[in-house]
Scaffold this active site. Sequence first.
Site, PDB file in Angstrom:
ATOM      1  N   HIS A 132       0.203   9.732  -2.949  1.00  0.00           N
ATOM      2  CA  HIS A 132       0.780   8.709  -2.079  1.00  0.00           C
ATOM      3  C   HIS A 132       2.085   9.291  -1.538  1.00  0.00           C
ATOM      4  O   HIS A 132       2.759  10.061  -2.241  1.00  0.00           O
ATOM      5  CB  HIS A 132       1.058   7.470  -2.940  1.00  0.00           C
ATOM      6  N   ASP A 209       2.867   9.345 -11.526  1.00  0.00           N
ATOM      7  CA  ASP A 209       2.850   8.134 -10.708  1.00  0.00           C
ATOM      8  C   ASP A 209       1.792   7.204 -11.310  1.00  0.00           C
ATOM      9  O   ASP A 209       0.598   7.363 -11.078  1.00  0.00           O
ATOM     10  CB  ASP A 209       2.524   8.493  -9.256  1.00  0.00           C
ATOM     11  N   GLN A 212      -1.022   3.007  -9.863  1.00  0.00           N
ATOM     12  CA  GLN A 212      -2.382   2.448  -9.802  1.00  0.00           C
ATOM     13  C   GLN A 212      -3.077   2.414 -11.159  1.00  0.00           C
ATOM     14  O   GLN A 212      -4.106   1.754 -11.294  1.00  0.00           O
ATOM     15  CB  GLN A 212      -3.256   3.258  -8.810  1.00  0.00           C
ATOM     16  N   LYS A 235       1.939  -4.695  -8.377  1.00  0.00           N
ATOM     17  CA  LYS A 235       0.520  -4.329  -8.464  1.00  0.00           C
ATOM     18  C   LYS A 235      -0.073  -4.745  -9.808  1.00  0.00           C
ATOM     19  O   LYS A 235      -1.279  -4.705  -9.994  1.00  0.00           O
ATOM     20  CB  LYS A 235       0.342  -2.828  -8.264  1.00  0.00           C
ATOM     21  N   CYS A 378      -0.912   5.334   3.144  1.00  0.00           N
ATOM     22  CA  CYS A 378       0.234   6.174   2.747  1.00  0.00           C
ATOM     23  C   CYS A 378      -0.219   7.460   2.070  1.00  0.00           C
ATOM     24  O   CYS A 378       0.442   7.942   1.131  1.00  0.00           O
ATOM     25  CB  CYS A 378       1.214   5.419   1.851  1.00  0.00           C
TER      26      CYS A 378
HETATM   27  N1  PMP Z   1       2.070   5.374  -5.650  1.00  0.00           N
HETATM   28  C1  PMP Z   1       0.854   4.872  -5.419  1.00  0.00           C
HETATM   29  C2  PMP Z   1      -0.351   5.635  -5.909  1.00  0.00           C
HETATM   30  C3  PMP Z   1       0.710   3.667  -4.742  1.00  0.00           C
HETATM   31  O1  PMP Z   1      -0.511   3.169  -4.522  1.00  0.00           O
HETATM   32  C4  PMP Z   1       1.877   2.978  -4.298  1.00  0.00           C
HETATM   33  C5  PMP Z   1       1.791   1.656  -3.557  1.00  0.00           C
HETATM   34  N2  PMP Z   1       0.837   1.622  -2.555  1.00  0.00           N
HETATM   35  C6  PMP Z   1       3.129   3.535  -4.559  1.00  0.00           C
HETATM   36  C7  PMP Z   1       3.195   4.723  -5.246  1.00  0.00           C
HETATM   37  C8  PMP Z   1       4.407   2.845  -4.140  1.00  0.00           C
HETATM   38  O2  PMP Z   1       4.653   1.773  -5.002  1.00  0.00           O
HETATM   39  P1  PMP Z   1       5.735   0.633  -4.713  1.00  0.00           P
HETATM   40  O3  PMP Z   1       5.114  -0.279  -3.716  1.00  0.00           O
HETATM   41  O4  PMP Z   1       5.916  -0.045  -6.027  1.00  0.00           O
HETATM   42  O5  PMP Z   1       6.984   1.280  -4.262  1.00  0.00           O
END
Ligand code: PMP
Length: 423
Positions: A132, A209, A212, A235, A378
Amino acid sequence: MLENVRDDFPLLARTVRNGRPLVYLDSAATAQKPQAVLDAEFGFYREHYAAVARGAHLLAEEATAAYEDARADVAEFVGAAPEEIVWTSGATAALNLVANGMAAASAGLGGDASSPFALGPGDEIVVTQAEHHANLIPWQQLATRTGATLRWIPVDPDGALVLHDLPTYITEAARVVAFTHASNVTGLVTDVEPIVRRAREVGALTVLDGCQSVPHLPVDVAQLGVDFMAFSGHKMLGPSAIGALWGRKELLDALPPSVYGGGAIATVTMEETTWLEAPMRFEPGSPPVAQAVGMAAAARYLTGLGMDAVAAHERRIAHVLRSGVAELPGVRLIGPVGDPAQDDVLGLASVAVEGVHPHDVGQVLDDRGIAARVGHHCAQPLHRRLGLAGSTRASTHVYSTEDDALAFVEALASVRSFFGVTA
Ligand code: PMP
């Protein structure tokens, strides 16, 4: 089996376009909230709200206790100690906190203790091609600021990480390896162990990270063996604008802060400042107290369901979703169908419909009351590697049902004929 869970989520009862029932399949972007989370946050505002720390009154005491109890609950949820949890505004902020702390250390701002974090020319920062943007851009910027080189573990044409030749990508020069625990596009869950093993072999720090994975799978940081992990509240059924960074205490205490202000300091003179220990050194300003209380309620709610049961439930839905779309002519499922007996894939499916732009696919779904996500999610480099500009993603959570998955598959089956694509 998760029965009657939907009743806990008030929003799921509403209708959407033309009075249709809502089919919410956008949980990888953000999840809906159970009543327990809404009650916890509302109850805190109604009965205990005050500024935390150093207040000399009862409400401040209660608010501080609620804030710290929340930290303990969220720590327990990922197998950590409370003092290893730093509240952030989300996973993005947590990842930036580590990368920017390393930039500060590289600029000599952290003194001798921060030398394990200092980078320069000749050093390497390793990410993966599946990241991401939140776990790519901070490292790109760190490389630019320090003169270090950014390298990445590639993905194969199906979007899986290429893990068979790790020394090629994680060389002796690697100082930090930042990688996703589960992809928000392919849904594939990373085999963490070989990456951690190789990183340790070369003395590199590891940053996971967990954005998810933490909401959907049992996650225990001690078992994973990484050094830092970022995750977000919104999430995992918690409030928006809250997340956390977990880090080993000795590392957090040595990492220089990169956001400055009140509440994080030991002493301040007109010339200089010394910091408190972690986690306080990373939490300047008035913190997100009600959101922390809400995130802790989400952690307790998920623990009450049991993360093994949550994972099993989502595996079942994932199988309906992924095997269903994989059989549709003219629809490409990104990644394999997955093994319903394994935690190898999340409850999500990203697809490309031949001849139809993802935004048009989204329109057809929306007309049927299905909330899904379209675009690059993203993750532009990953889509580029897959030969796609974007995709359409259905993603599940504890409240998702087989009927939701079937509704998505059925709607998707109609998309090409709707747009007159026959080839
Ligand atoms: N990493 C991953 C794999 C994500 O899916 C996301 C959110 N789409 C993020 C980071 C960013 O997270 P946050 O919205 O909590 O900043």
